[in-house]
Scaffold this motif. Structure first.
Motif, PDB file in Angstrom:
ATOM      1  N   SER A  10       0.962  -1.234  -0.005  1.00  0.00           N
ATOM      2  CA  SER A  10       0.028   0.137   0.049  1.00  0.00           C
ATOM      3  C   SER A  10       0.932   1.345   0.031  1.00  0.00           C
ATOM      4  O   SER A  10       0.537   2.081  -0.617  1.00  0.00           O
ATOM      5  N   ASN A  15      -5.890  -4.162  -0.887  1.00  0.00           N
ATOM      6  CA  ASN A  15      -5.160  -4.313   0.143  1.00  0.00           C
ATOM      7  C   ASN A  15      -5.627  -3.709   1.429  1.00  0.00           C
ATOM      8  O   ASN A  15      -5.477  -4.540   2.550  1.00  0.00           O
ATOM      9  N   ASP A  43       2.424   1.872  -3.434  1.00  0.00           N
ATOM     10  CA  ASP A  43       1.183   2.090  -4.298  1.00  0.00           C
ATOM     11  C   ASP A  43       1.173   3.419  -4.189  1.00  0.00           C
ATOM     12  O   ASP A  43       0.759   4.303  -5.013  1.00  0.00           O
ATOM     13  N   LEU A  74      -5.275  -0.810  -4.312  1.00  0.00           N
ATOM     14  CA  LEU A  74      -5.177  -0.088  -2.736  1.00  0.00           C
ATOM     15  C   LEU A  74      -6.352  -0.613  -2.043  1.00  0.00           C
ATOM     16  O   LEU A  74      -6.233  -1.189  -0.695  1.00  0.00           O
TER      17      LEU A  74
END
Ligand SMILES: Nc1ncnc2c1ncn2[C@@H]1O[C@H](COP(=O)(O)OP(=O)(O)OP(=O)(O)O)[C@@H](O)[C@H]1O
Ligand SMILES: [Mg+2]
Lengths: 315, 259
Positions: free
Chosen positions: A17, A41, A20, A38
């Motif tokens: 995350s 996640n 990202d 995201l």
């Protein structure tokens, strides 16, 4: 170190995350409406946090989670790498390797259509599977118990059986009134053959002494078939059905190209022709998950039916 | 009393793989009285199991006839129960269902459910109803195998080395169990065994057989009352006698030396 083990998946998720959010996206990738990777996640993160906390309070229940934790962490790490390789740095051809965001966006935004495809595939598969398994068990029992039937039918089974079901497509297209019935036939055929062979073989290999026991206990011919032959051959029967399931998945994918114009296999092929690779991956993920679930279901059924084998045979 | 077995000049031949004939039994004549406990003893491969299978109706004699009471034996019947060597419980049924098998097969289960419970208790397997055979010890399996046959209330109980695979203590316990069951149910017992002590301990008469092709070497009456002392002088005398006969029967020539 052992204390950290249940938290590994969460660390992996936090890392993914963070990268990202922090790294800029490559301009080569078409942006998506939402940051799906995201979100993916975050959702997983909630699950894994709950799982890790559970291991603190209920050590026994969480055992399985602790064993699996490094594996989950590694899978997320791989996804993370892929995210970097595709969305962040576009190191792979963008057309064939879309970003995870795109793949997830298809699953979310196209979910109704995908679900209808899945339903149509399931219809084909279940109809074919049920017919094939039932027919296979019946012919297997008939051939296994009856010498005359075995004499006449066995050569036929041996000749037809090993042919790949899809080789029948040219004939099926002519003989069957609808592509649906034709496809069901092909899938049934793929399940039928291994089920028949394994059932018949299983019955023929039952030690004769079990039938002798049954007959000295007062069991008639049919009772012996029902209560000795079938249960004793059940493990083999399941092997046949498992084999058949594997082949039927392949047949299903091919059968959907016959012109049903629906189904998850057809979807993948269609999207491939349109060069929409994100959709192809979405389809693949859905297939993988559904077949995995189906196989798990079969295992569960088998464990139910064959409890008596637990401890006799390792699986 | 019912359950007399009449064996009239029974010969049984098998076709060997090379096309030749194996004579397993050669002109056996034997009258087993109803309610008698008789043991068959003899060298391995002489045809004891073959004889039991003929009585059970699992195979047909090549020559001769077998009768149970007044009727000729044709095929199997639950009235001639056979306990196989390793009990051969059905591995896919739990102990309860194994024992209930005969009742269910004969469609009398509904009217006699209580019987199952009482036979499970009789062989002291209470609490193991739901266990599968592979979860039981050898002795428990053998007892379940016995109960499974007894529940049919057979006139004749055929036992093919039922205690062969068990340790000495379990064996002795089950021997007493057999006597108890026999005294209670009063059926005819035909027991194949390799164990001379077991034969003397259990039977009214002992049939000693010759090596293949089997004939009856000698029939020995055991006139001892039950329960028997395993080391009484008469017991030991009979035991020695049978061993002598077996030795003689099992040997084709005298050894060249003596210890
Ligand atoms: N179905 C069969 N086909 C061919 N030969 C057989 C068959 N059944 C038994 N025999 C032969 O008949 C003979 C007697 O066998 P049987 O099983 O009756 O011996 P047994 O006295 O029970 O021996 P053991 O004490 O070792 O169990 C053996 O030589 C065996 O090879
Ligand atoms: Mg034998």
């Amino acid at each position: 170190m052992e204390k950290l083990r249940p938290w590994l998946p969460l660390f992996s998720i936090l890392l993914a995350s963070f990268l990202d959010i922090w790294l800029p996206d490559s301009s080569l990738h078409t942006p998506t409406k939402a940051k799906y990777f995201l979100w993916f996640n975050i959702i997983l993160g909630i699950f894994f946090t709950a799982g890790a906390i559970r291991t603190i309070f209920w050590r026994n229940k969480g055992k399985n989670f602790i064993t699996q934790a490094p594996f989950y962490a590694a899978v997320i790490f791989l996804l993370n790498i892929f995210n970097l390789v595709s969305k962040k740095y576009a190191l792979l051809p963008v057309i064939f390797f879309p970003s995870l965001d795109r793949v997830f966006s298809v699953i979310v935004e196209d979910s109704f259509f995908l679900a209808s495809c899945l339903a149509s595939s399931a219809q084909l598969l279940f109809a074919g599977f049920a017919i094939g398994a039932a027919a296979g068990i019946l012919t297997g029992i008939a051939v296994g118990f009856n010498k005359v039937l075995s004499y006449w039918i066995n050569p036929l089974i041996r000749a037809i059986g090993p042919m790949p079901p899809t080789a029948w497509i040219p004939i099926v297209l002519v003989v069957f009134p609808t592509t649906f019935s034709g496809s069901v036939f092909l899938i049934a055929l793929s399940v039928w053959f291994p089920t028949t062979i394994m059932t018949a073989g299983g019955i023929q290999n039952i030690p004769n002494v079990y039938f002798e026991v049954a007959s000295t206990l007062g069991a008639g011919k049919y009772y012996q078939i029902l209560k000795v032959g079938i249960p004793a051959a059940m493990p083999q029967m399941f092997l046949g059905i498992f084999n058949g399931a594997g082949i039927s998945f392949v047949t299903l994918m091919t059968a959907e190209l016959l012109g049903v114009k629906n189904g998850i296999g057809w979807y993948i092929n269609w999207q491939k022709d349109m060069m929409a690779y994100a959709n192809v991956y979405a389809g693949l993920i859905i297939i993988a998950v559904s077949f995995y679930l189906l196989v798990m279901l079969l295992f569960k059924v088998r464990d139910r039916v064959l409890v008596w084998q637990k401890g006799v045979i390792k699986w | 009393m019912v359950g007399a077995v009449n064996i009239n000049s029974v010969t049984k031949k098998f076709a060997a793989d090379d096309g030749s004939e194996i004579t397993a039994l050669n002109g056996i004549d034997l009258k087993v009285r109803a309610g008698e406990f008789i043991s068959l003893i003899g060298p391995s491969g002489c045809g004891k199991s073959t004889l039991l299978r003929l009585i059970a109706g699992l195979s047909k004699p090549t020559e001769g006839t077998l009768f149970i009471d007044e009727s000729e034996i044709k095929g199997t019947s639950y009235e001639r129960g056979l306990v196989f060597q390793n009990a051969m419980l059905f591995p896919w049924l739990n102990i309860y269902d194994n024992i209930a098998f005969g009742l269910k097969a004969r469609k009398v289960y509904r009217s006699s459910k209580d019987r199952v419970k009482s036979f499970i208790s009789m062989v002291s397997l209470d609490g193991f109803e739901k266990s599968f055979p592979h979860q039981l010890s050898g002795g428990m399996i053998q007892r379940a195998g016995l109960a499974r046959v007894l529940i049919n209330d057979p006139k004749v109980l055929l036992l093919d080395e039922p205690l062969g695979a068990l340790d000495a203590f379990t064996r002795m316990n089950l021997q007493d169990e057999l006597i108890r069951i026999w005294k209670k149910e009063k059926m005819t017992m035909i027991l194949v065994t390799h164990d001379v002590d077991e034969a003397v301990y259990l039977s009214d008469r002992i049939v000693v057989m010759t090596p293949r092709p089997a004939k009856i070497e000698k029939i020995i009456d055991v006139n001892l009352s039950y329960p028997r002392a395993r080391s009484g002088s008469e017991f030991l005398y009979l035991r020695t006698q049978i061993l002598k006969i077996l030795n003689y029967a099992g040997k084709t020539e005298e050894p060249g030396y003596y210890i």
